[in-house]
Enzyme design. Structure first.
Site, short mmCIF file in Angstrom:
data_model
loop_
_atom_site.label_atom_id
_atom_site.label_comp_id
_atom_site.label_asym_id
_atom_site.label_seq_id
_atom_site.Cartn_x
_atom_site.Cartn_y
_atom_site.Cartn_z
N GLY A 257 -16.40 2.67 3.13
CA GLY A 257 -15.19 3.49 3.06
C GLY A 257 -14.26 3.13 1.92
O GLY A 257 -13.08 3.49 1.93
N HIS B 102 -10.30 -5.20 -3.39
CA HIS B 102 -8.98 -5.45 -2.80
C HIS B 102 -9.12 -5.84 -1.34
O HIS B 102 -10.00 -5.37 -0.63
CB HIS B 102 -8.07 -4.23 -2.94
CG HIS B 102 -8.68 -2.95 -2.46
ND1 HIS B 102 -9.57 -2.21 -3.21
CD2 HIS B 102 -8.53 -2.26 -1.30
CE1 HIS B 102 -9.93 -1.13 -2.54
NE2 HIS B 102 -9.33 -1.14 -1.36
N ASP C 33 0.85 -1.19 0.00
CA ASP C 33 0.00 0.00 0.00
C ASP C 33 0.89 1.24 0.00
O ASP C 33 1.88 1.32 0.73
CB ASP C 33 -0.92 0.00 1.22
CG ASP C 33 -2.06 0.99 1.09
OD1 ASP C 33 -3.23 0.55 0.98
OD2 ASP C 33 -1.79 2.21 1.09
P1 AMP Z 1 -9.86 1.53 0.14
O1 AMP Z 1 -10.09 2.79 0.94
O2 AMP Z 1 -10.26 0.29 0.85
O3 AMP Z 1 -10.46 1.64 -1.25
O4 AMP Z 1 -8.29 1.42 0.00
C1 AMP Z 1 -7.56 1.91 -1.08
C2 AMP Z 1 -6.09 1.78 -0.72
O5 AMP Z 1 -5.34 1.92 -1.90
C3 AMP Z 1 -5.60 2.85 0.27
O6 AMP Z 1 -5.07 2.21 1.43
C4 AMP Z 1 -4.52 3.58 -0.53
O7 AMP Z 1 -3.42 3.98 0.27
C5 AMP Z 1 -4.13 2.56 -1.57
N1 AMP Z 1 -3.59 3.07 -2.82
C6 AMP Z 1 -4.12 4.04 -3.60
N2 AMP Z 1 -3.35 4.24 -4.69
C7 AMP Z 1 -2.31 3.37 -4.59
C8 AMP Z 1 -1.16 3.10 -5.39
N3 AMP Z 1 -0.92 3.76 -6.54
N4 AMP Z 1 -0.29 2.15 -4.98
C9 AMP Z 1 -0.51 1.49 -3.82
N5 AMP Z 1 -1.58 1.69 -3.03
C10 AMP Z 1 -2.46 2.63 -3.40
#
Ligand code: AMP
Ligand code: ZN
Length: 112
Positions: free
Chosen positions: A91, A98, A29
């Site tokens: 959220g 994922h 992440d």
């Molecule tokens: P969610 O709020 O469950 O949709 O989680 C999305 C996650 O994706 C968050 O923890 C972000 O920090 C992560 N995220 C967003 N863009 C990227 C990226 N380019 N590479 C790695 N993680 C990411």
């Protein structure tokens, strides 16, 4: 397809790979909320858990198995948390299914 996680799985956007196979990709992440914070995604674009259908049952089990396997390899022997945010109330911010694997510190409950 403008989905950021599809692009990450395809290698079009850089990420720190942790695990990969034919159906699944896992990467660090970008904004970790724990010492270990890994995202596990299907290569297939599925918007969220809200959108899954019957034919995704094996894939969903596989994603969970991958999470446990990564946790074992990361030596999270004291425990860890797996989170799936689904939809607006859940959220979810990235609209590609994922699993969050988080560990390396005690997790608080409830998450809020
Ligand atoms: P969610 O709020 O469950 O949709 O989680 C999305 C996650 O994706 C968050 O923890 C972000 O920090 C992560 N995220 C967003 N863009 C990227 C990226 N380019 N590479 C790695 N993680 C990411
Ligand atoms: Zn996608």
């Amino acid at each position: 397809m403008s989905c950021i996680f599809c692009k990450i799985a395809a290698g079009e956007i850089p990420s720190k790979a942790i695990y990969q196979d034919d159906s699944t990709y896992a990467f660090a992440d970008i904004s970790p909320k724990a010492p270990v914070h890994i995202l596990i995604i299907p290569r297939e674009h599925i918007t969220s858990l809200i959108e899954v259908s019957d034919h995704h049952r094996d894939l969903l089990g596989h994603l969970m198995w991958v999470a446990a396997e990564i946790a074992r390899k990361q030596q999270l022997n004291n425990g860890y948390r797996i989170v799936v945010n689904a939809g607006e109330d859940g959220g979810q911010t990235v609209e590609h299914l994922h699993l969050h694997l988080m560990g390396g510190r005690p997790m608080t409950w409830p998450p809020g």
